[in-house]
Every structure is written in structure tokens, then in C-alpha cells.
Design a protein around this motif. Structure first.
Motif, PDB file in Angstrom:
ATOM      1  N   GLU A 100       0.834  -1.206   0.000  1.00  0.00           N
ATOM      2  CA  GLU A 100       0.000   0.000   0.000  1.00  0.00           C
ATOM      3  C   GLU A 100       0.869   1.257   0.000  1.00  0.00           C
ATOM      4  O   GLU A 100       1.995   1.253   0.492  1.00  0.00           O
ATOM      5  CB  GLU A 100      -0.902   0.019   1.246  1.00  0.00           C
ATOM      6  CG  GLU A 100      -1.868  -1.140   1.356  1.00  0.00           C
ATOM      7  CD  GLU A 100      -2.665  -1.104   2.642  1.00  0.00           C
ATOM      8  OE1 GLU A 100      -2.947   0.026   3.125  1.00  0.00           O
ATOM      9  OE2 GLU A 100      -2.981  -2.181   3.171  1.00  0.00           O
ATOM     10  N   ASP A 101       0.323   2.332  -0.545  1.00  0.00           N
ATOM     11  CA  ASP A 101       0.973   3.636  -0.463  1.00  0.00           C
ATOM     12  C   ASP A 101       0.680   4.254   0.899  1.00  0.00           C
ATOM     13  O   ASP A 101      -0.422   4.125   1.427  1.00  0.00           O
ATOM     14  CB  ASP A 101       0.477   4.557  -1.575  1.00  0.00           C
ATOM     15  CG  ASP A 101       0.980   4.129  -2.943  1.00  0.00           C
ATOM     16  OD1 ASP A 101       2.192   3.863  -3.069  1.00  0.00           O
ATOM     17  OD2 ASP A 101       0.152   4.024  -3.877  1.00  0.00           O
ATOM     18  N   LEU A 102       1.655   4.931   1.445  1.00  0.00           N
ATOM     19  CA  LEU A 102       1.506   5.596   2.740  1.00  0.00           C
ATOM     20  C   LEU A 102       1.186   7.071   2.526  1.00  0.00           C
ATOM     21  O   LEU A 102       1.736   7.707   1.614  1.00  0.00           O
ATOM     22  CB  LEU A 102       2.793   5.452   3.550  1.00  0.00           C
ATOM     23  CG  LEU A 102       2.774   6.019   4.973  1.00  0.00           C
ATOM     24  CD1 LEU A 102       2.034   5.070   5.901  1.00  0.00           C
ATOM     25  CD2 LEU A 102       4.202   6.254   5.482  1.00  0.00           C
ATOM     26  N   ASP A 103       0.339   7.603   3.360  1.00  0.00           N
ATOM     27  CA  ASP A 103       0.054   9.035   3.313  1.00  0.00           C
ATOM     28  C   ASP A 103       1.148   9.761   4.093  1.00  0.00           C
ATOM     29  O   ASP A 103       1.010  10.073   5.275  1.00  0.00           O
ATOM     30  CB  ASP A 103      -1.326   9.319   3.918  1.00  0.00           C
ATOM     31  CG  ASP A 103      -1.774  10.759   3.693  1.00  0.00           C
ATOM     32  OD1 ASP A 103      -0.903  11.610   3.395  1.00  0.00           O
ATOM     33  OD2 ASP A 103      -2.976  11.035   3.836  1.00  0.00           O
ATOM     34  N   TRP A 104       2.257  10.032   3.406  1.00  0.00           N
ATOM     35  CA  TRP A 104       3.427  10.619   4.058  1.00  0.00           C
ATOM     36  C   TRP A 104       3.111  11.980   4.661  1.00  0.00           C
ATOM     37  O   TRP A 104       3.554  12.293   5.769  1.00  0.00           O
ATOM     38  CB  TRP A 104       4.582  10.737   3.054  1.00  0.00           C
ATOM     39  CG  TRP A 104       5.147   9.419   2.653  1.00  0.00           C
ATOM     40  CD1 TRP A 104       4.649   8.568   1.692  1.00  0.00           C
ATOM     41  CD2 TRP A 104       6.283   8.766   3.200  1.00  0.00           C
ATOM     42  NE1 TRP A 104       5.418   7.431   1.614  1.00  0.00           N
ATOM     43  CE2 TRP A 104       6.441   7.528   2.520  1.00  0.00           C
ATOM     44  CE3 TRP A 104       7.206   9.100   4.186  1.00  0.00           C
ATOM     45  CZ2 TRP A 104       7.466   6.640   2.807  1.00  0.00           C
ATOM     46  CZ3 TRP A 104       8.243   8.224   4.468  1.00  0.00           C
ATOM     47  CH2 TRP A 104       8.360   7.002   3.794  1.00  0.00           C
ATOM     48  N   ASP A 105       2.374  12.805   3.929  1.00  0.00           N
ATOM     49  CA  ASP A 105       2.076  14.151   4.417  1.00  0.00           C
ATOM     50  C   ASP A 105       1.275  14.100   5.716  1.00  0.00           C
ATOM     51  O   ASP A 105       1.520  14.892   6.637  1.00  0.00           O
ATOM     52  CB  ASP A 105       1.298  14.936   3.358  1.00  0.00           C
ATOM     53  CG  ASP A 105       2.164  15.290   2.173  1.00  0.00           C
ATOM     54  OD1 ASP A 105       3.403  15.303   2.328  1.00  0.00           O
ATOM     55  OD2 ASP A 105       1.606  15.542   1.080  1.00  0.00           O
ATOM     56  N   ALA A 106       0.344  13.166   5.808  1.00  0.00           N
ATOM     57  CA  ALA A 106      -0.473  13.053   7.019  1.00  0.00           C
ATOM     58  C   ALA A 106       0.388  12.668   8.215  1.00  0.00           C
ATOM     59  O   ALA A 106       0.205  13.206   9.323  1.00  0.00           O
ATOM     60  CB  ALA A 106      -1.587  12.031   6.808  1.00  0.00           C
ATOM     61  N   TYR A 107       1.326  11.761   8.006  1.00  0.00           N
ATOM     62  CA  TYR A 107       2.173  11.332   9.124  1.00  0.00           C
ATOM     63  C   TYR A 107       3.174  12.427   9.514  1.00  0.00           C
ATOM     64  O   TYR A 107       3.478  12.604  10.697  1.00  0.00           O
ATOM     65  CB  TYR A 107       2.893  10.030   8.775  1.00  0.00           C
ATOM     66  CG  TYR A 107       2.037   8.821   9.095  1.00  0.00           C
ATOM     67  CD1 TYR A 107       2.084   8.226  10.348  1.00  0.00           C
ATOM     68  CD2 TYR A 107       1.148   8.307   8.154  1.00  0.00           C
ATOM     69  CE1 TYR A 107       1.294   7.139  10.656  1.00  0.00           C
ATOM     70  CE2 TYR A 107       0.349   7.218   8.454  1.00  0.00           C
ATOM     71  CZ  TYR A 107       0.421   6.631   9.709  1.00  0.00           C
ATOM     72  OH  TYR A 107      -0.379   5.567  10.015  1.00  0.00           O
ATOM     73  N   ARG A 108       3.672  13.167   8.526  1.00  0.00           N
ATOM     74  CA  ARG A 108       4.566  14.279   8.859  1.00  0.00           C
ATOM     75  C   ARG A 108       3.822  15.342   9.653  1.00  0.00           C
ATOM     76  O   ARG A 108       4.346  15.918  10.608  1.00  0.00           O
ATOM     77  CB  ARG A 108       5.155  14.885   7.586  1.00  0.00           C
ATOM     78  CG  ARG A 108       6.223  14.021   6.932  1.00  0.00           C
ATOM     79  CD  ARG A 108       6.976  14.787   5.849  1.00  0.00           C
ATOM     80  NE  ARG A 108       8.033  13.962   5.266  1.00  0.00           N
ATOM     81  CZ  ARG A 108       7.912  13.290   4.128  1.00  0.00           C
ATOM     82  NH1 ARG A 108       6.774  13.349   3.432  1.00  0.00           N
ATOM     83  NH2 ARG A 108       8.910  12.566   3.670  1.00  0.00           N
ATOM     84  N   LYS A 109       2.579  15.609   9.250  1.00  0.00           N
ATOM     85  CA  LYS A 109       1.776  16.606   9.948  1.00  0.00           C
ATOM     86  C   LYS A 109       1.465  16.159  11.372  1.00  0.00           C
ATOM     87  O   LYS A 109       1.482  16.956  12.313  1.00  0.00           O
ATOM     88  CB  LYS A 109       0.480  16.859   9.173  1.00  0.00           C
ATOM     89  CG  LYS A 109      -0.401  17.948   9.786  1.00  0.00           C
ATOM     90  CD  LYS A 109      -1.632  18.192   8.917  1.00  0.00           C
ATOM     91  CE  LYS A 109      -2.508  19.286   9.527  1.00  0.00           C
ATOM     92  NZ  LYS A 109      -3.717  19.530   8.704  1.00  0.00           N
ATOM     93  N   LYS A 110       1.238  14.869  11.545  1.00  0.00           N
ATOM     94  CA  LYS A 110       0.836  14.357  12.850  1.00  0.00           C
ATOM     95  C   LYS A 110       2.024  14.211  13.804  1.00  0.00           C
ATOM     96  O   LYS A 110       1.911  14.503  14.999  1.00  0.00           O
ATOM     97  CB  LYS A 110       0.136  13.010  12.676  1.00  0.00           C
ATOM     98  CG  LYS A 110      -0.393  12.405  13.969  1.00  0.00           C
ATOM     99  CD  LYS A 110      -1.156  11.114  13.679  1.00  0.00           C
ATOM    100  CE  LYS A 110      -1.703  10.488  14.967  1.00  0.00           C
ATOM    101  NZ  LYS A 110      -2.468   9.228  14.692  1.00  0.00           N
ATOM    102  N   TYR A 111       3.180  13.764  13.271  1.00  0.00           N
ATOM    103  CA  TYR A 111       4.293  13.403  14.150  1.00  0.00           C
ATOM    104  C   TYR A 111       5.529  14.299  13.994  1.00  0.00           C
ATOM    105  O   TYR A 111       6.420  14.260  14.844  1.00  0.00           O
ATOM    106  CB  TYR A 111       4.710  11.947  13.905  1.00  0.00           C
ATOM    107  CG  TYR A 111       3.691  10.942  14.373  1.00  0.00           C
ATOM    108  CD1 TYR A 111       3.593  10.586  15.714  1.00  0.00           C
ATOM    109  CD2 TYR A 111       2.808  10.353  13.471  1.00  0.00           C
ATOM    110  CE1 TYR A 111       2.658   9.662  16.155  1.00  0.00           C
ATOM    111  CE2 TYR A 111       1.868   9.425  13.890  1.00  0.00           C
ATOM    112  CZ  TYR A 111       1.788   9.086  15.237  1.00  0.00           C
ATOM    113  OH  TYR A 111       0.860   8.173  15.667  1.00  0.00           O
TER     114      TYR A 111
END
Length: 823
Positions: free
Chosen positions: A583-594
Motif C-alpha cells: 500500500e501507499d503511505l500518506d506521508w504528508d499526514a504522518y509528517r503533519k501528525k508526528y
């Protein structure tokens, strides 16, 4: 930072752990963290002393299950000096006011200094100036000098000089549930009125460690008479030295410490020899002079001048200093490998991984004798590697992912996730590519050094046994007409298995399979290059058969390398078979969160998710192939396998994985900077700066205090010589393929090519190589225009492809902060 000095102003308790690691002092035999001399282990300070091979194995019961762990042992603390004024409690950070505080490391002279002006509760102001070194001239010597000046008072002072064997391993928070007691007391002892000694023994490995300390007080050049009191218990001994001081008149305390172990040669027993050595030591000044002369000799071969960027030049020197205090000429006489985190912390439990792959290039071109001794660590454990392979159902030599004292597999079966506080299964023992790295290291060492004796007597046997292992773990798939390797992990480390699978490992990791194809070819080239008598001997000792060599020949052309198409329909090498189905990861979402998502594996597991599900990587994996091999080499490997190679394919692969890599290991910045050096120099330099700043800036949010990252430090040194100045040796020929950046204009570095010293320099978009050695010495040099042999005193200058624009410092530092902000 300036010149050769790392400076810290002001006492910052939360930063002490980092400062102590970065200002360690060592000599390739033992190393000591840069803690306060009076400090004991706690939440602020962590004094620690470590030596090569100083391991001990203990068992921890976790949920009723015994967990065995082998650790590099924190050895008895030789630093302890305490100051009492007027009979009061010993001076400490909690009971005095710091009016001035400076903590600095002079890397040129390898000396740690502090300047502290303090005011006690009685209003007395005292200036304390300290110096400390671990001698590069005498591997058994550590020395401390205190200069005490009472500024507004006179009276009695007491100095406590101690040796403390009550220490434990508690330097890494995530290991504190594991047994940390590794020392048993043996005995304290005195050697006359001035010298105290302590003998301790590791509990399981039974290594004896003897330390002896001679403490004297000086006023001017004269030894000051003092009263001495002695206190001792089974694992601790101290002297109290009492004397009078006068306002404005400095006194000097010298603590000269000897360090011996039962691993040493030509000794009676450690404590006896320590006592004799302490008695014979000269003064601090005399021994310091010899120490600095020894370092001057090392810097002649190790200092790279980078006049265009003072910070880069200083960090280069700091990194070289740390490499040399772990791997020095003293290391050649002991059974030592390359601990991934050096000898100044307990991270990774002091084990030896594959990081040596990043360390040897720096040493090969300066001190090949050190590389040879470190490779002998692997040779001495060849039988254990054979046993590991046999136990797993394979032939040849399968080296462990984590190695310690004996060469057994030391990788833990569980690993603490600090994000969740849970212990997760650890499958990283499946990183069999460590064996491929050892093969690679042997061959590269031989290419640079021309050490025929090592290759004949030791290297060839290891190379054959490693190639034999890969032939046995590979299997032929008739449907593909190719050889495949299953059940392994690549350097990525985030992918341990397929999603929802109970079976460990992955199929056809591209990095592993391509390396195996190269190994299968190179082992035959090595055998063909041996003198006939040596070749017969290697074949006879290893029981090598023609059918095995035929199999290697076939694997050279028939290893399977997985490919898949990008969304644009263009082919790229798959990190492993099936990577494209993840699966593709939502990199932007994880950067925003963590913020910091370098350790996505811990983040995802703490969320109840699994990194095995996603297209991601902790660090360079497939990309690493284009870092460890030249363009000519990787083209040859892939074309021998029947795969098309093009510059466009390489660019596509690098871009594809760059977007999917979290750089959870700072080694990743080294690899990506290296592969981008000739493609996108500006981006390469930005990543180089991230790697260069990573330890001094503690970019991983607290890991450097547990031990410096030796592979990264050495990798930054290698990138200047190999990545930007493009100087490499293959088969005894120095190849020059510069890919410079403006910051390196004026750079100059020494190298040793097969015993001949050369100097490579960059100036005004021209690269010059000059032979700086005695008459009769020569070097064969290859450029795009052909080859020629340079005699002593001759030089060759060639133009570069055009100096690339340097990444603006501010922009590069911003990227470093973004990449490494603490999670």
C-alpha cells in the motif's frame, strides 16, 4: 565550534549526555566519556569507560522467559576526583553557583578541558581548570589535571581520588529492563602511599580489569606534601588528600591512571602491571607531550583541509577524531571489530554490525594495517560463521547480524518500542547481507592495499566460504530460469516479512541478489589471480570443487532481480519481489501528525499498524547498490545478468525510492548523498550536511548520547574523497572522477595507495593528484583521458565537469532540522 575546538558555554543538564558522548577521549584500546570527574551515573551524567572486546553475557527473566543479552561492559570508573573546601561536602552541581562554565574538546591534541568558576554557599569563589586525555602514545594511560585557584579565600581543601567498580550498564533507557550488572569485585590494593589500585572481573566472561591511580598535588613545579587517608571496600577505593591553599595561588592535582586487562600481552596480571605502570609514569606535562606527538602523526594522514567552509572542516576533523579514538594503531594488536556506536556508549549493546562497510574506506586509504586487524576479527570467527550456516541448513560461512565476543548471533529476539513501551519480536537476524558486506570489505581492502599476504592467508578463505553460503541459500527456479534467495531482509529494516504472513523474511531482495551475482563473479576472479600454489592451497583447505565454481559462474548470469513499473509505466528495480503490491503511505499526514517520521516502524506499530504493509524504507536499500558500486561496475553486473542498464533507469530508481524513504538511519543520508553527487550535486550536498551535522546536532532526538554513530562519521569522510573528489582505487589504480561542490574548492586530502602517499586537491575547478613520497615510489592514475604512472614528485591536473552550486548553508540547515526534528 572554531578551528579544532568543540566548545560549550554554560552548564545545561539536559545536554550533558550528548556532550559527554561527543567529548569522549580514547586511543583505540579504551575510551572514556567526557563526564565530570566527580560525576556519578544519574539523570544528568553518565561516566562510562569501554574497551574493545570487553563483553559479558547475562540473562534477564522477562514474563517468565529467560532473555540472554551480551553487552559491552561499562568498566570501573577511573575519573573520580572530588573537591571539598573547608571540610564541607564535596563540590557538586547542586550545591554551588557556576559563575563561568566552559566545556571544550580540542580534537587536534585530543584533550578535554573545562574551565569552571564557582561560588559556594560560604561565598568563596574558586577557579577550577581541568584537562584530561587518554594517551595515544601509551595505550594503558589516562590522565587528569586539575588546577585549583582560590580567588577570595585561603584555607584547607581536600581532594578525593577514587576508583569505582560499583558501576553498571544503565546508559540506554530501553535496555534498563535487561540485567545490567556485569562486574564482580575482586580486590582493592595500594602500591605505596601515592597509588591506589582496583581489580574487577566480568561476571560471565571472566575478563580481569586492573586500574591504578597515582595522585599528586603540585605548587609550581614542586610536589606539595599532603596528608593522605585511605578508604576501601571490595569494589571501591579512595584516598583523601588534605592540604592548605592560599588566595590567588594555584595548586595542581595530577591523577595518572593505568588501565590493564587480562586480554593484554606480556603481563603478569592486570592489577600488578597497572600498579607498576602508574609508578613509572612521568608527569602530566611529559606524558601529554608524547600524546600530542602521536596525534600529530595521525593528523598528517587524516586531516582534510576545507578552507571554503570552516564548519565542514571542523566537523570533518571531529568525525576523524572519533574514528581514530576507536580504530587506531593500538587497535592492531588486539582482537577488535568495529562497534557500530563506537566505544563511548552502550547503544546496540556495543555490538558489531555491517557499519564497518562505511568505516573501512577512510582507513583503507590511510591506515590499511588497521583495516587488516579489524578484518581479522571476522577471520577469527570464521568457524562460528560456518557453524551458524550449518545450524540453519546451509553451507559455507553465515556471519551474524550482531556480533560480539565469540561471533555468535547476538541479535535479541525481542526489541523495545519506546513509542509504545511494548516489546516487539525482532527478526533482524535475517539481515544476511552482513556476510556480503564482509566479502565486499575484504576485496576493497585488497584492491587499495595490495596486501597479498592477507588475501592468501586469510581473505581468500573467507571469500570462498561466504560465496559458498550464498550458493547454498540460493535456489534455482526453473520457471524463471533464474536463481532466487528467499527468507532474508535487506538493509531497509522496516520490512521483516510479507503482510499477515507468519513466515519470516522476504523473497529476492534486489540489493542482496545483485551483491550475490557480484560475489559469484569476484570470488572466481580472486581465485584466478592467486599464485598457483596459493590457489591450490585455498582449494584444498576449503574442499572447493569444480561443480561449485561452475555454480558460481552460472549465478553470475542468472540471479533474479525483480522489476516493476511505476505509475508512469516506467521500469524500476523492486526493493524485493512484491514491493509494488504494497500500500501507499500518506506521508504528508504522518509528517503533519508526528513531525519527525524517521522511525516510521515504531510509529506504525504503536498505532497497531504494520510497516510491512507499505511502500516505504527506513534507509537506502536498492539505492545502496549505486553507492557501493561505480557506474561501470553496476552496469557490468546488471548486463551480465541480462538486464538492461541505462542512466535513465538509475535516475528513476533513485527518485522513486527517495520519495519512499524515511531516512530512519543517518547512514541513509550518506548513501543518498553519494549517489546524487554526480546527478544533482546541490541536493547531494544538502544531504551531506544533514549527515555531517547528525551527531553533533543529535538529529535523532537523544540517540547520540548513547554512543556516536561511527559509520555515519566515517561515511562523511569517505564522501569527500570518493563522492566529491572522486578518488577511488580499483586493482591498484587510482581512478579520478571528480564531482565537486563549491564548498570544497581548495580542499586537500592525503591518501595512501598501495603504500605510496599521494595528495589530492581541488582548486578553481581543477583536480590535482601529486605523489608526496620518497624517490622510487609510483602510483598508476586513470582518468577519462587514459592511464599514466606518476613518479615521486610528479603531479597530474585535470579539469572537473564544472563546480556545482553549493546548497545555501541556511537552506541546508533548515532541511537538516526538518529531517531530524525530535518525534
Amino acid at each position: 565550534m572554531k578551528g579544532w575546538t568543540l566548545e560549550y558555554e554554560g552548564f545545561e543538564p539536559e545536554d550533558e549526555g550528548l556532550r559527554e558522548a561527543l567529548t569522549s577521549t580514547g586511543n583505540g584500546y579504551f575510551c572514556t566519556r567526557g563526564a565530570f570527574a566527580w560525576a556519578e551515573a544519574g539523570s544528568v551524567h553518565y561516566p562510562g569507560t569501554y574497551m574493545h572486546g570487553g563483553y559479558n553475557r547475562e540473562t534477564t527473566i522477562m514474563d517468565g522467559v529467560p532473555v540472554l543479552n551480551e553487552d559491552l561492559v561499562n568498566l570501573p570508573n577511573w575519573l573520580l576526583l572530588e573537591l571539598r573546601i573547608g571540610g564541607r561536602n564535596a563540590i557538586g552541581t547542586e550545591n554551588v553557583e557556576f559563575l563561568e562554565y566552559k566545556h571544550e574538546l580540542d580534537v587536534k591534541e585530543a584533550v578535554l578541558k573545562r574551565r569552571i568558576r564557582l561560588r559556594d554557599a560560604e561565598g568563596r569563589i574558586t577557579l577550577l581548570e581541568t584537562r584530561r586525555f587518554v594517551s595515544m602514545a601509551n595505550r594503558h594511560l589516562g590522565a587528569i589535571e586539575w588546577r585549583i585557584t582560590p580567588e577570595n579565600w585561603s584555607g584547607e581543601v581536600q581532594v578525593i581520588s577514587a576508583l569505582d567498580g560499583r558501576v553498571t550498564n544503565r546508559g540506554v533507557a530501553r535496555y534498563r529492563d535487561l540485567e545490567g550488572r556485569h562486574l564482580d569485585p575482586v580486590s582493592p590494593r595500594t602500591f605505596g602511599p601515592e597509588i591506589i589500585g582496583l581489580l574487577a572481573r566480568t561476571r560471565q566472561s571472566r575478563i580481569y580489569v586492573g586500574e591504578a591511580a597515582r595522585t599528586r598535588v603540585y605548587r609550581g613545579r614542586s610536589i606539595l606534601p599532603v596528608e593522605r587517608e585511605l578508604f576501601q571496600i571490595s569494589d571501591y577505593i579512595h584516598q583523601v588528600l588534605s592540604f592548605e591553599v592560599e588566595e590567588g595561588t594555584p595548586v595542581r592535582i595530577e591523577k595518572m591512571v593505568s588501565f590493564f586487562t587480562s586480554h593484554d600481552h606480556a603481563i603478569t596480571e592486570p592489577l600488578t602491571n597497572a600498579g607498576q605502570a602508574a609508578r613509572r609514569f612521568g608527569t602530566f606535562a611529559e606524558t601529554f607531550e608524547a600524546h600530542t606527538r602521536a596525534w600529530d602523526e595521525l593528523w598528517e594522514l587524516c586531516d582534510i583541509s576545507v578552507p571554503n567552509d570552516e564548519r565542514v572542516e571542523f566537523l570533518y576533523r571531529l568525525h576523524a577524531y572519533h574514528v581514530l579514538q576507536v580504530c587506531s594503531p593500538h587497535t592492531t594488536d588486539i582482537d577488535a571489530g568495529v562497534p557500530a556506536r563506537g566505544l563511548n556508549g552502550e547503544a546496540y549493546r556495543g555490538h558489531i554490525f555491517w557499519d564497518e562497510m562505511y568505516v573501512y574506506p577512510f582507513l583503507n586509504y590511510r591506515f590499511p594495517r588497521i583495516t587488516r586487524s579489524l578484518l581479522m576479527y571476522r577471520y577469527r570467527r570464521l568457524d562460528e560463521a560456518r557453524a551458524l550456516a550449518k545450524e540453519a541448513g546451509y553451507r559455507g560461512a553465515m556471519y551474524p547480524w550482531q556480533s560480539g565476543s565469540s561471533g555468535e548471533e547476538e541479535t535479541q529476539v525481542v526489541h523495545l518500542n519506546p513509542n509504545s513501551g511494548t516489546w516487539d519480536p525482532d527478526h533482524s537476524h535475517n539481515q544476511r547481507h552482513v556476510s556480503a558486506a564482509i566479502f565486499y570489505n575484504i576485496w576493497r581492502y585488497w584492491e587499495v592495499s595490495g596486501d597479498e599476504e592477507f588475501l592468501h592467508e586469510y581473505g581468500a578463505e573467507m571469500m570462498v566460504e561466504i560465496a559458498r553460503f550464498w550458493a547454498s541459500i540460493a535456489h534455482y527456479n526453473p520457471a524463471r530460469g533464474r536463481y532466487e534467495i528467499h527468507g532474508v531482509m535487506g538493509p531497509d529494516e522496516f520490512h521483516e516479512k510479507y503482510p499477515d504472513s507468519d513466515e519470516e523474511g522476504l523473497r529476492n531482495n534486489a540489493y542482496t541478489n545483485v551483491l550475490v551475482a557480484w560475489i559469484s563473479k569476484t570470488v572466481r576472479e580472486m581465485l584466478d589471480a592467486l599464485p598457483e600454489r596459493r590457489r591450490r592451497s585455498v582449494i584444498a583447505r576449503s574442499g572447493l570443487t569444480e561443480s561449485e565454481m561452475d555454480l558460481w559462474r552460472e549465478m553470475t548470469t542468472k540471479m533474479f532481480v525483480p522489476f516493476h513499473e511505476t505509475e508512469e509505466g516506467e521500469p524500476v528495480i523492486s526493493q524485493f519481489e512484491g514491493y509494488e503490491s504494497l500500500e501507499d503511505l500518506d506521508w504528508d499526514a504522518y509528517r503533519k501528525k508526528y513531525g519527525n517520521i524517521q522511525r516510521l516502524d515504531r510509529i506504525l506499530k504503536a498505532e497497531g499498524d504494520d510497516p510491512d504493509r507499505y511502500k516505504l524504507a527506513k534507509q537506502a536499500d536498492t539505492v545502496l547498490l549505486f553507492f557501493i558500486f561505480s557506474e561501470k561496475e553496476i552496469r557490468s553486473i546488471l548486463e551480465d545478468l541480462g538486464y538492461e542498464y541505462s542512466h535513465e533507469l538509475v535516475l528513476r530508481i533513485i527518485e522513486y525510492y527517495d520519495e519512499r524513504t524515511s531516512h530512519g538511519s543517518t547512514l541513509s543520508f550518506i548513501a543518498h548523498a553519494g549517489v546524487l553527487a554526480g546527478i544533482d550535486p546541490e541536493s547531494s550536498w544538502k544531504r551531506y550536511l544533514v549527515a555531517l551535522e547528525s551527531d553533533v546536532g543529535d538529529v535523532q532526538g537523544g540517540t547520540t548520547k548513547e554512543g556516536i554513530h561511527l559509520g555515519v562519521m566515517a561515511g562523511t569522510l569517505d564522501l569527500i574523497q570518493r563522492g566529491y573528489l572522486g578518488a577511488t582505487v580499483r586493482g591498484g589504480t587510482l581512478y579520478l572522477d571528480p564531482r565537486p561542490v563549491k564548498a570544497l574548492d581548495g580542499a586537500c586530502l592525503p591518501m595512501v595507495v598501495r603504500g605510496t602517499r599521494v595528495e589530492v586537491s581541488l582548486k578553481d575547478e581543477e583536480l590535482t593528484v601529486a605523489v608526496k613520497d620518497d624517490p622510487g615510489k609510483t602510483v598508476r592514475v586513470a582518468t577519462e583521458e587514459g592511464e599514466r604512472t606518476l613518479q615521486a614528485g610528479e603531479s597530474l591536473t585535470l579539469g572537473t565537469p564544472g563546480a556545482a552550486a553549493e546548497a545555501p548553508r541556511e537552506e541546508a540547515e533548515t532541511q537538516a532540522e526538518e529531517e531530524s526534528a525530535p518525534a
